[in-house]
Design a protein around this motif. Structure first.
Motif, PDB file in Angstrom:
ATOM      1  N   GLY A  17       1.002  -1.059   0.394  1.00 45.25           N
ATOM      2  CA  GLY A  17       0.575  -0.360   0.110  1.00 45.25           C
ATOM      3  C   GLY A  17       0.673   1.361  -0.159  1.00 45.25           C
ATOM      4  N   PHE A  18       2.019   1.192   0.307  1.00 38.91           N
ATOM      5  CA  PHE A  18       3.065   2.493  -0.055  1.00 38.91           C
ATOM      6  C   PHE A  18       2.520   3.050  -1.288  1.00 38.91           C
ATOM      7  CE2 PHE A  18       7.532   4.908  -0.378  1.00 38.91           C
ATOM      8  CZ  PHE A  18       7.468   4.952   0.845  1.00 38.91           C
ATOM      9  N   GLY A  19       2.816   4.412  -1.543  1.00 41.11           N
ATOM     10  CA  GLY A  19       1.968   5.458  -2.367  1.00 41.11           C
ATOM     11  C   GLY A  19       3.356   6.098  -2.991  1.00 41.11           C
ATOM     12  N   VAL A  20       4.624   6.023  -3.313  1.00 44.49           N
ATOM     13  CA  VAL A  20       5.451   6.078  -3.844  1.00 44.49           C
ATOM     14  C   VAL A  20       6.225   4.706  -4.953  1.00 44.49           C
ATOM     15  CG1 VAL A  20       7.520   7.286  -3.957  1.00 44.49           C
ATOM     16  CG2 VAL A  20       6.532   7.794  -2.160  1.00 44.49           C
ATOM     17  N   ALA A  21       6.612   5.066  -5.654  1.00 41.79           N
ATOM     18  CA  ALA A  21       6.952   3.890  -7.011  1.00 41.79           C
ATOM     19  C   ALA A  21       8.238   4.457  -7.608  1.00 41.79           C
ATOM     20  CB  ALA A  21       6.154   3.586  -7.760  1.00 41.79           C
ATOM     21  N   ASN A  22       8.971   3.714  -7.533  1.00 35.00           N
ATOM     22  CA  ASN A  22      10.760   4.577  -7.661  1.00 35.00           C
ATOM     23  C   ASN A  22      10.662   3.654  -8.815  1.00 35.00           C
ATOM     24  OD1 ASN A  22      13.393   2.949  -8.489  1.00 35.00           O
ATOM     25  ND2 ASN A  22      13.010   4.868  -7.380  1.00 35.00           N
ATOM     26  N   VAL A  23      10.685   4.205 -10.484  1.00 35.00           N
ATOM     27  CA  VAL A  23      10.709   4.073 -11.567  1.00 35.00           C
ATOM     28  C   VAL A  23      11.783   3.652 -12.420  1.00 35.00           C
ATOM     29  CG1 VAL A  23       9.442   4.605 -13.568  1.00 35.00           C
ATOM     30  CG2 VAL A  23       8.318   4.999 -11.828  1.00 35.00           C
ATOM     31  N   GLU A  24      11.829   2.761 -13.188  1.00 39.17           N
ATOM     32  CA  GLU A  24      13.951   2.564 -13.741  1.00 39.17           C
ATOM     33  C   GLU A  24      13.305   3.097 -15.036  1.00 39.17           C
ATOM     34  OE1 GLU A  24      16.592  -0.795 -14.996  1.00 39.17           O
ATOM     35  OE2 GLU A  24      16.150  -0.664 -13.136  1.00 39.17           O
ATOM     36  N   THR A  25      13.829   4.100 -15.180  1.00 36.72           N
ATOM     37  CA  THR A  25      13.351   4.316 -17.159  1.00 36.72           C
ATOM     38  C   THR A  25      14.612   5.255 -16.975  1.00 36.72           C
ATOM     39  OG1 THR A  25      11.727   6.092 -18.149  1.00 36.72           O
ATOM     40  CG2 THR A  25      12.785   6.973 -15.973  1.00 36.72           C
ATOM     41  N   GLU A  26      15.147   5.101 -19.176  1.00 34.28           N
ATOM     42  CA  GLU A  26      15.811   5.721 -19.788  1.00 34.28           C
ATOM     43  C   GLU A  26      15.163   6.864 -20.174  1.00 34.28           C
ATOM     44  OE1 GLU A  26      17.166   3.641 -23.255  1.00 34.28           O
ATOM     45  OE2 GLU A  26      17.297   1.558 -21.844  1.00 34.28           O
ATOM     46  N   ASP A  27      14.210   7.268 -20.822  1.00 33.31           N
ATOM     47  CA  ASP A  27      14.103   8.580 -21.538  1.00 33.31           C
ATOM     48  C   ASP A  27      12.937   9.399 -20.203  1.00 33.31           C
ATOM     49  OD1 ASP A  27      15.877   8.106 -23.742  1.00 33.31           O
ATOM     50  OD2 ASP A  27      13.567   7.342 -23.775  1.00 33.31           O
ATOM     51  N   GLY A  28      12.248   8.560 -19.246  1.00 27.65           N
ATOM     52  CA  GLY A  28      10.822   9.742 -18.751  1.00 27.65           C
ATOM     53  C   GLY A  28      11.598  10.729 -17.272  1.00 27.65           C
ATOM     54  N   ASN A  29      10.454  10.930 -17.264  1.00 27.29           N
ATOM     55  CA  ASN A  29      11.121  11.608 -16.365  1.00 27.29           C
ATOM     56  C   ASN A  29       9.773  11.960 -14.721  1.00 27.29           C
ATOM     57  OD1 ASN A  29       8.666  13.845 -16.952  1.00 27.29           O
ATOM     58  ND2 ASN A  29      10.002  14.232 -18.210  1.00 27.29           N
ATOM     59  N   GLU A  30      10.068  12.614 -13.816  1.00 25.65           N
ATOM     60  CA  GLU A  30       9.052  12.790 -13.007  1.00 25.65           C
ATOM     61  C   GLU A  30       7.553  12.512 -13.184  1.00 25.65           C
ATOM     62  OE1 GLU A  30      11.736  14.535 -12.641  1.00 25.65           O
ATOM     63  OE2 GLU A  30      12.514  13.350 -11.098  1.00 25.65           O
ATOM     64  N   LYS A  31       7.316  13.466 -14.272  1.00 25.25           N
ATOM     65  CA  LYS A  31       5.745  13.539 -14.917  1.00 25.25           C
ATOM     66  C   LYS A  31       5.330  12.944 -16.844  1.00 25.25           C
ATOM     67  CE  LYS A  31       5.911  18.546 -13.500  1.00 25.25           C
ATOM     68  NZ  LYS A  31       5.853  19.558 -13.379  1.00 25.25           N
ATOM     69  N   LEU A  32       6.365  11.809 -17.187  1.00 24.70           N
ATOM     70  CA  LEU A  32       5.845  11.444 -18.469  1.00 24.70           C
ATOM     71  C   LEU A  32       6.827  10.281 -18.455  1.00 24.70           C
ATOM     72  CD1 LEU A  32       5.289  11.765 -21.095  1.00 24.70           C
ATOM     73  CD2 LEU A  32       7.239  12.561 -21.631  1.00 24.70           C
ATOM     74  N   LEU A  33       6.570   8.793 -17.841  1.00 25.30           N
ATOM     75  CA  LEU A  33       6.955   7.547 -17.986  1.00 25.30           C
ATOM     76  C   LEU A  33       6.454   6.902 -19.219  1.00 25.30           C
ATOM     77  CD1 LEU A  33       6.093   6.825 -14.670  1.00 25.30           C
ATOM     78  CD2 LEU A  33       7.865   7.946 -15.266  1.00 25.30           C
ATOM     79  N   GLU A  35       6.042   3.512 -21.619  1.00 22.56           N
ATOM     80  CA  GLU A  35       5.735   1.535 -21.329  1.00 22.56           C
ATOM     81  C   GLU A  35       7.226   0.803 -21.586  1.00 22.56           C
ATOM     82  OE1 GLU A  35       2.791  -1.088 -22.494  1.00 22.56           O
ATOM     83  OE2 GLU A  35       2.009   0.828 -22.797  1.00 22.56           O
ATOM     84  N   GLY A  36       6.779   0.353 -20.363  1.00 17.59           N
ATOM     85  CA  GLY A  36       7.682  -0.864 -20.486  1.00 17.59           C
ATOM     86  C   GLY A  36       9.090  -0.691 -18.845  1.00 17.59           C
ATOM     87  N   ASP A  37       8.872   1.303 -18.194  1.00 16.00           N
ATOM     88  CA  ASP A  37       9.551   1.457 -18.067  1.00 16.00           C
ATOM     89  C   ASP A  37       9.381   0.410 -16.094  1.00 16.00           C
ATOM     90  OD1 ASP A  37      10.541   3.422 -18.993  1.00 16.00           O
ATOM     91  OD2 ASP A  37       9.016   4.736 -17.795  1.00 16.00           O
ATOM     92  N   LYS A  38      10.269  -0.099 -15.730  1.00 17.89           N
ATOM     93  CA  LYS A  38       9.828  -1.069 -14.461  1.00 17.89           C
ATOM     94  C   LYS A  38      10.130   0.463 -13.409  1.00 17.89           C
ATOM     95  CE  LYS A  38      13.199  -4.516 -16.650  1.00 17.89           C
ATOM     96  NZ  LYS A  38      14.929  -4.827 -16.306  1.00 17.89           N
ATOM     97  N   ILE A  39       8.998  -0.684 -12.392  1.00 19.45           N
ATOM     98  CA  ILE A  39       8.668   0.025 -11.199  1.00 19.45           C
ATOM     99  C   ILE A  39       9.084  -0.679 -10.036  1.00 19.45           C
ATOM    100  CG2 ILE A  39       6.762   1.241 -12.468  1.00 19.45           C
ATOM    101  CD1 ILE A  39       4.770  -0.636 -10.912  1.00 19.45           C
ATOM    102  N   SER A  40       9.587  -0.406  -8.564  1.00 11.49           N
ATOM    103  CA  SER A  40       9.633  -1.215  -7.310  1.00 11.49           C
ATOM    104  C   SER A  40       9.044   0.136  -6.818  1.00 11.49           C
ATOM    105  CB  SER A  40      11.195  -1.426  -7.653  1.00 11.49           C
ATOM    106  OG  SER A  40      12.356  -0.424  -6.943  1.00 11.49           O
ATOM    107  N   CYS A  41       8.941  -1.157  -5.730  1.00 12.17           N
ATOM    108  CA  CYS A  41       8.029   0.366  -4.257  1.00 12.17           C
ATOM    109  C   CYS A  41       9.181   0.293  -3.341  1.00 12.17           C
ATOM    110  CB  CYS A  41       7.164  -1.318  -3.530  1.00 12.17           C
ATOM    111  SG  CYS A  41       6.526  -1.002  -1.522  1.00 12.17           S
TER     112      CYS A  41
END
Length: 75
Positions: A17-33, A35-41
């Motif tokens: 239920g934690f409300g923050v996701a850590n996103v691993e991305t090549e081109d994304g930023n805090e506002k734009l993610l 398809e396929g970016d990896k997430i972890s809690c």
């Protein structure tokens, strides 16, 4: 080169239920993610990925798809 960013607006972790996701991305930023970016809690280390829908008239919307929770694991 990938980078990790913390995102507050994705769906909460379906394991803890934690409300923050850590996103691993090549081109994304805090506002734009992307398809396929990896997430972890950051709280329980549960994982998933980003999917993008174009169901909205002018915008594509990114959302979290958390991996299924193993019912045998303790929460």
């Amino acid at each position: 080169m990938t980078r990790n960013i913390d995102v507050l607006w994705l769906e909460h972790c379906n394991k803890c239920g934690f409300g923050v996701a850590n996103v691993e991305t090549e081109d994304g930023n805090e506002k734009l993610l992307y398809e396929g970016d990896k997430i972890s809690c950051p709280s329980c280390l549960h994982t998933g990925h980003i999917e993008v829908t174009d169901d909205y008239a002018e915008d594509c919307v990114a959302f979290a798809v958390w991996d299924e929770v193993d019912k045998s694991e303790n929460r």
